[in-house]
Design an enzyme around this catalytic site. Structure first.
Site, PDB file in Angstrom:
ATOM      1  N   PHE A 167      11.858   0.562  18.469  1.00 37.58           N
ATOM      2  CA  PHE A 167      12.257   1.957  18.687  1.00 37.58           C
ATOM      3  C   PHE A 167      13.758   2.056  18.897  1.00 37.58           C
ATOM      4  O   PHE A 167      14.353   1.243  19.618  1.00 37.58           O
ATOM      5  CB  PHE A 167      11.591   2.516  19.956  1.00 37.58           C
ATOM      6  CG  PHE A 167      10.099   2.443  19.990  1.00 37.58           C
ATOM      7  CD1 PHE A 167       9.325   3.502  19.525  1.00 37.58           C
ATOM      8  CD2 PHE A 167       9.457   1.317  20.496  1.00 37.58           C
ATOM      9  CE1 PHE A 167       7.937   3.438  19.587  1.00 37.58           C
ATOM     10  CE2 PHE A 167       8.072   1.250  20.556  1.00 37.58           C
ATOM     11  CZ  PHE A 167       7.311   2.316  20.093  1.00 37.58           C
ATOM     12  N   ASP A 168      14.365   3.076  18.319  1.00 35.95           N
ATOM     13  CA  ASP A 168      15.700   3.482  18.737  1.00 35.95           C
ATOM     14  C   ASP A 168      15.570   4.136  20.105  1.00 35.95           C
ATOM     15  O   ASP A 168      14.465   4.519  20.526  1.00 35.95           O
ATOM     16  CB  ASP A 168      16.277   4.458  17.706  1.00 35.95           C
ATOM     17  CG  ASP A 168      17.676   4.924  18.075  1.00 35.95           C
ATOM     18  OD1 ASP A 168      18.460   4.101  18.586  1.00 35.95           O
ATOM     19  OD2 ASP A 168      17.986   6.105  17.837  1.00 35.95           O
ATOM     20  N   GLY A 169      16.696   4.288  20.799  1.00 40.24           N
ATOM     21  CA  GLY A 169      16.648   4.867  22.136  1.00 40.24           C
ATOM     22  C   GLY A 169      16.863   6.367  22.170  1.00 40.24           C
ATOM     23  O   GLY A 169      15.909   7.146  22.275  1.00 40.24           O
TER      24      GLY A 169
END
Length: 305
Positions: A167-169
């Site tokens: 996941f990106d943040g």
């Protein structure tokens, strides 16, 4: 008799994300709805080939066979713009590929996002950006599958047991509050703000609840034997890392790996991690990652306004 999914992880997926429907879509675009319907009915006994999210779904369903308790942990439901007639080929393909998907909503061409809510899905995957945006606006984790990677039919019966999410943040797991500062005021202002707010948890983004649901499954296993692994893959770097770590700690959510890349391209790191799927709000990150792994674009936040 009425039933519910209980504490299962519920994933809703479109037929175009699950199977390769490029030829069918070409007929629809070039010849119209009636020709598409005729083509699907004429070929309903011919199974569709796996699509970009097929391996992910296969491994999600395999979680129901993991652990000594034989506890059903995942439900995958089909949400499709097909009609019941054209949807028969989809169900036949599901059976041919031995996928335990028994529930579906066929909307006959209309946007199916309202059934994401009806199924109470934790995640919705589709190739239709409009459907995904509607689901996100309704408060559900959703992503547009943009990957060019498809499942290798010859290998789908012998998949690695571990399921790896990346996941990106900002604007995915977390809100886009910090990203707005970066976009509007630049990197220095972003770093200064994050340093000042290091001990103030970020607000949750659209994928917080999905990550929490994955974490609930992880709790059923020891860390060594857990079939799910998660990674944060972010363009952040020190000193902006501290707020992220403290935010996850305040949520009591475990991330197994965290990659703070400081603006480096994410694709090679995703390859090294061996991600099964990656979610990011930035289209250019999705385009590069999509060459290597199944990738979902999350059209949320300031980067998509």
């Amino acid at each position: 008799m009425p039933t519910s999914f209980g504490d299962k992880l519920v994933v809703a997926i479109s037929s175009t994300a699950l199977f390769d429907l490029q030829e069918s879509h070409r007929i629809f675009m070039e010849q119209g709805v009636q020709a598409y319907s005729t083509y699907q009915i004429e070929n309903e006994e011919r199974p569709l080939e796996p699509g970009a999210a097929f391996s992910l779904v296969k491994k999600l369903l395999a979680l129901n066979e993991q652990g000594s308790d034989s506890k059903p942990r995942v439900e995958v439901v089909l949400i499709s713009r097909n009609s019941a007639d054209t949807g028969l080929r989809i169900f036949n393909s599901i059976e041919a590929h031995n996928l335990t998907i028994t529930r579906a909503a066929f909307t006959g061409g209309r946007n199916p996002y309202q059934y994401v809510s009806a199924f109470n899905a934790h995640l919705f995957l589709s190739t239709n950006p409009e459907d995904v945006r509607k689901a996100l606006e309704s408060g559900f984790a959703a992503a547009t599958i943009v990957s060019k990677v498809k499942a290798d039919k010859s290998s789908t019966g012998n998949l690695r047991n571990e399921l790896k999410f990346a996941f990106d943040g900002d604007a995915v797991i977390f809100s886009d509050e910090a990203e707005k500062i970066y976009k509007n005021q630049g990197l220095d202002a972003f770093a200064k703000s994050e340093r000042a707010s290091a001990k103030s948890p970020l607000k949750g983004g659209p994928f917080k609840s999905f990550l929490a649901a994955l974490h609930q499954i992880q709790r059923d296993f020891s860390e060594q034997d857990c079939p799910i692994r998660t990674a944060l893959v972010t363009a952040r770097s020190a000193p902006a890392h501290e707020r992220v770590v403290r935010t996850l700690r305040s949520w009591d959510i475990r991330i197994d790996e965290a990659l703070f890349l400081g603006g480096l391209s994410k694709a090679e790191f995703l390859r090294a991690y061996e991600a099964d799927v990656f979610f990011d709000d930035q289209q250019f990150h999705c385009d590069s990652a999509g060459e290597l792994v199944a990738t979902g674009h999350v059209p949320h936040g300031v980067a998509n306004e």
